[in-house]
Design an enzyme around this catalytic site. Structure first.
Site, PDB file in Angstrom:
ATOM      1  N   HIS A 370       0.830  -1.215   0.000  1.00 25.94           N
ATOM      2  CA  HIS A 370       0.000   0.000   0.000  1.00 25.94           C
ATOM      3  C   HIS A 370       0.858   1.256   0.000  1.00 25.94           C
ATOM      4  CE1 HIS A 370       0.665   0.950   4.318  1.00 25.94           C
ATOM      5  NE2 HIS A 370       0.649  -0.365   4.498  1.00 25.94           N
ATOM      6  N   CYS A 389       3.060  -5.105   6.651  1.00 33.72           N
ATOM      7  CA  CYS A 389       2.709  -4.785   5.269  1.00 33.72           C
ATOM      8  C   CYS A 389       3.854  -4.039   4.592  1.00 33.72           C
ATOM      9  CB  CYS A 389       1.435  -3.956   5.229  1.00 33.72           C
ATOM     10  SG  CYS A 389      -0.062  -4.878   5.662  1.00 33.72           S
TER      11      CYS A 389
END
Length: 471
Positions: A370, A389
Site C-alpha cells: 500500500h 505490510c
C-alpha cells in the site's frame, strides 16, 4: 572416462578439422580452470571431501591425472548443481568431444553467474593474500579526523573497490592518517553498497562491515546466488519482486525491469513474511480496518494520552454488532485504559494510513502492499518500520502501470483520479504474481557486490560471521 584413448581420439579429430593441437591444449586448460572455479563456488555452499579431492586434482595434479578424473568431476559438479536446484545446460550438451563446451554447459543458467563467480574468486584470493584482523575504534570517525587506523581502513576500501587508487596513491604510499575528502568518498561508496546511511562517518555498523572477512563475503555471495537463481528459474514471465532486507521492489516483465521503488517492510518483531501470491485487486482510497493486535499495541496507548486522537485521525468506531459508536474525547480516553470492546476503521482520504492505493494479494498473514501518508520514512536507510505490510514509495508508478496493463474498467479509473474520499475496488484482467524474497547479497547491474543487513536474523552465515565483531 577421458583417458589416453579418448584424448588421442580428440587429438585426431582436431587434426582432421585442421585445428592446431596447441590450441586444443589451451582449451583443455581453460576447461580445467573453469571446473576448478565451479568447485570453489560449490565448496562455499556445501563443502565435501569429494569436491575437495576434485579441486586438488585440477589444481595440483598432473595433466594425466586431470584427464583421468575429469569425467568424475563433471559428474560430481552436475550432481551438486542439481541438488541445490540450480539449472544448467549440461543435460543438453551433445558435443562431448569438446570438453570446454561441456564445462560451459555445466555452468549455472544465470546472467550474473560470471560476475558473481569473478567476485567470489577475488574475495577468496583476498582471504589468502591479505590480513583482515578486527579493527576497533573507540569513537566515531568523521572527515578531517586523524586516527592511526585510517591507512588500514583506506587499504581495505581500496581492495574492496570503494577507493580510487589514482586519487589516493600518495596517501597509500605515505601512510597518511587523516580522513580526507577522498577517504570519505570511499566510505560513502562502501556504505551505499551495504545499505547503510551514506554519511561518510565510520560508526559501529560501518566498522562491522569493514571487519567482515573476505571469505565470509564470498560465502554470502555464493549462497545468495544459489537461493536467487533457484527461485528465478521457476518464476513467471511477468512478476513483482520485493527483496525484504534490500527494502526494494522491482516490476519485471520478460527479463526487463519495468519499475523500481524503495519500500518499507515490517519491523523485526512484526516481520514481513517470505511468500508468493497473486495481486488480484487494486483499491483506490482504501479504508483501514485496524487489526486487533495493532489496536492494542499501537493505537490505544495514543488514545490514552489524547482522547481526541480518534476524531483527529478520522476513525469510525463500531461495536460488536457493527453499529457506529460516538463518544466524547474524555470517554474514549477513559475506555482506552480498560477493555476496549470496539473496532476502529479509518476513513479514506488525506492522512489515511494506507494512503491512496492498496494492492491486495491473498495470504494467511493478512499483509498487502500500500501507499503511506508518511513519505519521509523512505529516506531512512533502515526501512524495517511497518507492522508487516509493504509500503511503496513509487506507488503512483505501480498503480498507473497496473491501470494500463491489467485494470478492466479503465473509464472508472480515469473518473476516480480526482476522487479522494470514495473507496473503489478494481478487478484485473489477469493477476500479477508477487514474490516476497529474502536475499542479503548479490551483484548489481554495474558489477558491484551489494550486501545488506540480516534484519530478521534469517541468514545463519551472516549472523555467524558478524556476531563476534565489536559493535
Amino acid at each position: 572416462m577421458l583417458g589416453r584413448s579418448s584424448s588421442y581420439a580428440l587429438l585426431v579429430t582436431l587434426l582432421l578439422l585442421n585445428i592446431n593441437p596447441s590450441f586444443a591444449i589451451e582449451r583443455a586448460e581453460a576447461a580445467y580452470q573453469s571446473l576448478a572455479f565451479q568447485i570453489q563456488f560449490a565448496q562455499l555452499i556445501r563443502p565435501s571431501k569429494q569436491l575437495d579431492n576434485d579441486y586438488r586434482a585440477l589444481t595440483l595434479g598432473t595433466n594425466e591425472l586431470k584427464k583421468t578424473r575429469v569425467e568424475h568431476i563433471l559428474s560430481d559438479l552436475q550432481e551438486f548443481w542439481t541438488s541445490v536446484g540450480v539449472p544448467n545446460n549440461a543435460s543438453k550438451s551433445v558435443n562431448y568431444t569438446d570438453l570446454l563446451a561441456h564445462v560451459f554447459a555445466l555452468e549455472p543458467l544465470s546472467s550474473d553467474y560470471l560476475a558473481t563467480s569473478n567476485k567470489v574468486r577475488f574475495q577468496l584470493w583476498l582471504s589468502q593474500q591479505e590480513e583482515w584482523g578486527e579493527l576497533r575504534i573507540d569513537r566515531w570517525l568523521e572527515e578531517g579526523d586523524v586516527h592511526s587506523l585510517v591507512p588500514e581502513i583506506r587499504r581495505r576500501l581500496l581492495l574492496l573497490g570503494d577507493v580510487d587508487s589514482s586519487n589516493n596513491s600518495d596517501q597509500l604510499k605515505q601512510d597518511i592518517h587523516i580522513a580526507d575528502a577522498h577517504f570519505i568518498i570511499g566510505v560513502k561508496s562502501f556504505q551505499q553498497r551495504h545499505g547503510l546511511k551514506r554519511d561518510g562517518i565510520i560508526g559501529p555498523e560501518t566498522l562491522r562491515w569493514i571487519n567482515l572477512k573476505p571469505f565470509e563475503r564470498a560465502r554470502l555471495l555464493a549462497m545468495n546466488f544459489v537461493d536467487k537463481t533457484r527461485f528465478l528459474a521457476s518464476v513467471e514471465p511477468r512478476f513483482l519482486l520485493i527483496n525484504i532486507p534490500a527494502f526494494q521492489l522491482e516490476l519485471i516483465s520478460h527479463g526487463r525491469i519495468e519499475l523500481q521503488s524503495r519500500v518499507i517492510v515490517g519491523k523485526p518483531y512484526r516481520q514481513t513474511p517470505v511468500l508468493s501470491s497473486q495481486i488480484s485487486n487494486l483499491v483506490i482510497n482504501p479504508s483501514w480496518r485496524v487489526p486487533r493486535r495493532l489496536l492494542t499495541r499501537d493505537l490505544l496507548p495514543k488514545v490514552r494520552e489524547d482522547g481526541g486522537y480518534i476524531e483527529q485521525r478520522n476513525f469510525d468506531v463500531f461495536d460488536r454488532h457493527g453499529e457506529l459508536v460516538s463518544k466524547s474525547p474524555q470517554e474514549w480516553q477513559d475506555l482506552a485504559h480498560g477493555r476496549f470492546p470496539y473496532r476502529l476503521v479509518q476513513k479514506p482520504g488525506e492522512g489515511n494510513t494506507l494512503g491512496r492505493y492498496k494492492f491486495f494479494f491473498k495470504n494467511k498473514y493478512n499483509v498487502y502492499i500500500h501507499d503511506t501518508s508518511d513519505k519521509d520514512l523512505f529516506n531512512e536507510s533502515n526501512r524495517a518500520l511497518s507492522s508487516g505490510c509493504i509500503r511503496i514509495e513509487n506507488v503512483e508508478g505501480l498503480a498507473n502501470w497496473m491501470a494500463s496493463h491489467l485494470v478492466k474498467d479503465k473509464q472508472t479509473w480515469v473518473e476516480m483520479q480526482i476522487e479522494r474520499r470514495k473507496t473503489q475496488w478494481f478487478s484485473l484482467n489477469d493477476t500479477l504474481p508477487v514474490h516476497l524474497v529474502y536475499w542479503t547479497a548479490w551483484i548489481d547491474e554495474n558489477g558491484n557486490a551489494q550486501y545488506r543487513n540480516d534484519i530478521y536474523h534469517q541468514n545463519s552465515v551472516l549472523n555467524t560471521a558478524i556476531a563476534h565483531l565489536t559493535p
